[in-house]
Design a protein around this motif. Sequence first.
Motif, PDB file in Angstrom:
ATOM      1  N   ALA A 120     -57.479  17.612 -39.417  1.00 15.08           N
ATOM      2  CA  ALA A 120     -57.636  16.478 -39.782  1.00 15.08           C
ATOM      3  C   ALA A 120     -58.223  15.269 -38.380  1.00 15.08           C
ATOM      4  O   ALA A 120     -59.123  14.797 -39.256  1.00 15.08           O
ATOM      5  N   HIS A 121     -58.116  15.685 -37.207  1.00 13.23           N
ATOM      6  CA  HIS A 121     -58.913  15.772 -36.188  1.00 13.23           C
ATOM      7  C   HIS A 121     -60.684  15.081 -36.834  1.00 13.23           C
ATOM      8  O   HIS A 121     -61.478  14.709 -36.080  1.00 13.23           O
ATOM      9  N   ASP A 122     -60.843  16.875 -36.722  1.00 15.54           N
ATOM     10  CA  ASP A 122     -62.154  16.239 -37.595  1.00 15.54           C
ATOM     11  C   ASP A 122     -62.612  16.365 -38.442  1.00 15.54           C
ATOM     12  O   ASP A 122     -63.583  16.168 -39.372  1.00 15.54           O
ATOM     13  N   GLY A 123     -61.611  15.363 -38.875  1.00 17.60           N
ATOM     14  CA  GLY A 123     -62.089  14.494 -40.335  1.00 17.60           C
ATOM     15  C   GLY A 123     -61.945  15.321 -41.553  1.00 17.60           C
ATOM     16  O   GLY A 123     -63.029  15.128 -42.811  1.00 17.60           O
ATOM     17  N   TYR A 124     -61.708  16.447 -41.421  1.00 15.78           N
ATOM     18  CA  TYR A 124     -61.270  17.232 -42.983  1.00 15.78           C
ATOM     19  C   TYR A 124     -62.391  18.534 -43.415  1.00 15.78           C
ATOM     20  O   TYR A 124     -63.192  18.678 -44.332  1.00 15.78           O
ATOM     21  N   THR A 125     -63.829  17.959 -41.768  1.00 14.24           N
ATOM     22  CA  THR A 125     -65.162  18.287 -42.588  1.00 14.24           C
ATOM     23  C   THR A 125     -64.837  20.202 -43.143  1.00 14.24           C
ATOM     24  O   THR A 125     -65.913  20.463 -44.139  1.00 14.24           O
ATOM     25  N   LEU A 180     -62.651  34.044 -46.029  1.00 16.32           N
ATOM     26  CA  LEU A 180     -61.923  33.669 -45.034  1.00 16.32           C
ATOM     27  C   LEU A 180     -62.219  33.202 -44.063  1.00 16.32           C
ATOM     28  O   LEU A 180     -62.871  32.723 -42.825  1.00 16.32           O
ATOM     29  N   GLU A 181     -61.594  31.311 -43.266  1.00 20.08           N
ATOM     30  CA  GLU A 181     -61.705  30.777 -41.948  1.00 20.08           C
ATOM     31  C   GLU A 181     -60.768  30.307 -41.376  1.00 20.08           C
ATOM     32  O   GLU A 181     -59.696  30.038 -42.454  1.00 20.08           O
ATOM     33  N   THR A 182     -60.216  30.273 -40.305  1.00 18.31           N
ATOM     34  CA  THR A 182     -59.229  30.293 -40.206  1.00 18.31           C
ATOM     35  C   THR A 182     -59.235  28.860 -38.812  1.00 18.31           C
ATOM     36  O   THR A 182     -60.726  28.687 -38.475  1.00 18.31           O
ATOM     37  N   VAL A 183     -58.165  28.015 -38.732  1.00 21.68           N
ATOM     38  CA  VAL A 183     -58.349  27.233 -37.639  1.00 21.68           C
ATOM     39  C   VAL A 183     -57.875  27.458 -37.128  1.00 21.68           C
ATOM     40  O   VAL A 183     -56.267  26.413 -37.135  1.00 21.68           O
ATOM     41  N   PRO A 184     -57.172  28.093 -35.750  1.00 20.20           N
ATOM     42  CA  PRO A 184     -56.922  28.290 -34.973  1.00 20.20           C
ATOM     43  C   PRO A 184     -56.130  26.431 -33.959  1.00 20.20           C
ATOM     44  O   PRO A 184     -56.551  25.612 -34.045  1.00 20.20           O
ATOM     45  N   MET A 185     -55.034  27.149 -33.299  1.00 14.37           N
ATOM     46  CA  MET A 185     -54.348  26.010 -32.309  1.00 14.37           C
ATOM     47  C   MET A 185     -54.800  26.034 -31.364  1.00 14.37           C
ATOM     48  O   MET A 185     -55.291  26.278 -30.987  1.00 14.37           O
ATOM     49  N   SER A 186     -54.837  24.843 -30.468  1.00 14.63           N
ATOM     50  CA  SER A 186     -55.614  24.894 -29.387  1.00 14.63           C
ATOM     51  C   SER A 186     -53.607  24.503 -28.452  1.00 14.63           C
ATOM     52  O   SER A 186     -53.114  24.186 -28.818  1.00 14.63           O
ATOM     53  N   MET A 193     -60.265  49.490 -37.808  1.00 11.61           N
ATOM     54  CA  MET A 193     -61.076  48.374 -37.700  1.00 11.61           C
ATOM     55  C   MET A 193     -62.724  48.820 -38.676  1.00 11.61           C
ATOM     56  O   MET A 193     -63.264  49.499 -38.484  1.00 11.61           O
ATOM     57  N   ARG A 194     -62.993  47.464 -39.623  1.00 13.16           N
ATOM     58  CA  ARG A 194     -64.159  48.253 -40.999  1.00 13.16           C
ATOM     59  C   ARG A 194     -64.787  46.955 -40.107  1.00 13.16           C
ATOM     60  O   ARG A 194     -65.187  45.842 -40.593  1.00 13.16           O
ATOM     61  N   PRO A 195     -66.288  46.944 -39.195  1.00 10.06           N
ATOM     62  CA  PRO A 195     -66.529  46.237 -38.620  1.00 10.06           C
ATOM     63  C   PRO A 195     -67.113  45.228 -38.981  1.00 10.06           C
ATOM     64  O   PRO A 195     -67.279  44.133 -39.189  1.00 10.06           O
ATOM     65  N   SER A 196     -67.950  46.081 -40.920  1.00 10.46           N
ATOM     66  CA  SER A 196     -68.538  44.665 -41.996  1.00 10.46           C
ATOM     67  C   SER A 196     -67.804  43.679 -41.978  1.00 10.46           C
ATOM     68  O   SER A 196     -68.178  43.047 -42.488  1.00 10.46           O
ATOM     69  N   ARG A 197     -66.314  43.607 -41.909  1.00  6.43           N
ATOM     70  CA  ARG A 197     -65.508  42.476 -42.091  1.00  6.43           C
ATOM     71  C   ARG A 197     -65.158  41.600 -41.552  1.00  6.43           C
ATOM     72  O   ARG A 197     -65.283  40.454 -41.843  1.00  6.43           O
ATOM     73  N   ARG A 198     -65.795  41.587 -40.199  1.00  2.87           N
ATOM     74  CA  ARG A 198     -65.921  40.323 -39.219  1.00  2.87           C
ATOM     75  C   ARG A 198     -67.066  39.156 -39.870  1.00  2.87           C
ATOM     76  O   ARG A 198     -66.875  37.943 -38.945  1.00  2.87           O
ATOM     77  N   ALA A 199     -67.980  39.278 -40.794  1.00  2.66           N
ATOM     78  CA  ALA A 199     -68.763  38.370 -41.456  1.00  2.66           C
ATOM     79  C   ALA A 199     -67.878  37.398 -41.569  1.00  2.66           C
ATOM     80  O   ALA A 199     -68.358  36.099 -42.552  1.00  2.66           O
ATOM     81  N   VAL A 200     -66.945  37.099 -42.579  1.00  2.00           N
ATOM     82  CA  VAL A 200     -65.646  36.643 -43.101  1.00  2.00           C
ATOM     83  C   VAL A 200     -65.556  35.729 -42.330  1.00  2.00           C
ATOM     84  O   VAL A 200     -64.966  34.360 -42.645  1.00  2.00           O
ATOM     85  N   ILE A 201     -65.701  36.061 -41.265  1.00  2.20           N
ATOM     86  CA  ILE A 201     -64.543  35.111 -40.389  1.00  2.20           C
ATOM     87  C   ILE A 201     -66.016  34.481 -39.420  1.00  2.20           C
ATOM     88  O   ILE A 201     -66.492  34.488 -38.509  1.00  2.20           O
ATOM     89  N   THR A 202     -65.673  32.934 -39.780  1.00  2.00           N
ATOM     90  CA  THR A 202     -66.360  32.079 -40.109  1.00  2.00           C
ATOM     91  C   THR A 202     -67.418  31.766 -38.797  1.00  2.00           C
ATOM     92  O   THR A 202     -66.614  31.866 -37.552  1.00  2.00           O
ATOM     93  N   ALA A 203     -68.684  31.337 -38.417  1.00  2.00           N
ATOM     94  CA  ALA A 203     -68.815  30.588 -37.191  1.00  2.00           C
ATOM     95  C   ALA A 203     -67.491  28.933 -36.828  1.00  2.00           C
ATOM     96  O   ALA A 203     -67.388  28.580 -35.250  1.00  2.00           O
ATOM     97  N   ALA A 204     -67.405  28.240 -37.834  1.00  2.00           N
ATOM     98  CA  ALA A 204     -66.206  27.725 -37.855  1.00  2.00           C
ATOM     99  C   ALA A 204     -65.676  27.801 -37.329  1.00  2.00           C
ATOM    100  O   ALA A 204     -64.927  27.431 -35.920  1.00  2.00           O
TER     101      ALA A 204
END
Length: 411
Positions: A40-45, A225-231, A1-12
Amino acid sequence: MRPSRRAVITAATAAAVSAAPGTAAAQSHRQLRTGFERLAHDGYTLLDGQKVGIVTNPTGITRDVRHIVDVMHADTRVDLRAVFGPEHGFRGTAQAGGSEGRYDDPATGLPVYDTYLKSGRPLADIFTASGVDTVVFDIQDAGARFYTYIWTLYDCMEAAQLAGKRFVVLDRPNPVTGRAALGPVLHKEFATFVGRQPIAQAHGMTVAELAQLFNEEFLTEPVPLETVPMSGWKRSDFYDASGLPWVPPSPNMPTPETALAYSGTCLFEGTNLSEGRGTTRPFELLGAEGIDRRWAAAANELALPGVRFREAYFAPTFSKFQGRTIGGVQVHVHDRDAFDPVRTGIALLVTARKVWSGFAWRSDNWIDKLTGSARVRTMIDAGADTDEVVAGWQEELARFRRMRRTYLLYR
């Protein structure tokens, strides 16, 4: 893994992961929500102020079987500008190895662009021409390295980076669980559209997890990159635990049971046997002219965990042996927790070669592209048994499993 890339996975993304299974909230309310449902539940913010394009196909549906493109197009909170269709097309009208081309969608009027077999700069130019700011991906995967939608994901991420676009992945379940990675790992010299990068044959990941792995490990430059995981999803869940309707992600993936066998029995695409295309049970029915009851008997003698084999006769309506009655086996999984599809696929290759003198690999050695190297083919040709073939990939699989652990979002 190249740790510097973790920054692209955002706080969201991190916030979304915090609601994944394992938290008290998820344990008390186990109804699964897909990435789209959470968006959608989050209003597509997450898409506020963005001109949006989406990579999807008929599997991009809501729980009440509306297509998400239709839903988003009708919602004033989303500025949806384009659709990008993969193999088989956005609306799913094309067979294997085909797509729908460029057209305007009759239902929404949106331009639909064809991504199939496009990558790099040509695909980046399509994203640029579409005028979008953000590319969203939402397609149901089948859990196997050679199922091409994950490489559509990879190619679109790479192209979005080249075009200066943001990339959002909406997660859906791995239909055959995310418990373990199985099978050989691709060797880079065998890379094709059925395997771009060195991952295991049955990867045991979701598309959001794969997106993060691709971004960190394989892309030359990361995409924003941003991901929206399942719950509400657990790694041990099969598709029927999701409560979601099943839409065939491709014409020859009619049921979740097909997906269960697919990561092993798709190897028969690399042989002169039928893999069941043109039947109602593709990848569960396998056979050829001249095969009889001896194949099922030889496979059952191995006492493979979780599966039995029935002598079967069938006449494919298209593809190999079209309109001719052939003999073979039907794969019956009776204990899916114990079933190992990749070992089973190898065992069926070994026994088919043993009992049927007509056995042959495809002349283009397509089996090497499916398994990721020449090793499986050459070992079987040399007389290796199932255990010997499976032992041959354990070291590379262990390395992939260690890398994979970093990107798992669910327990």
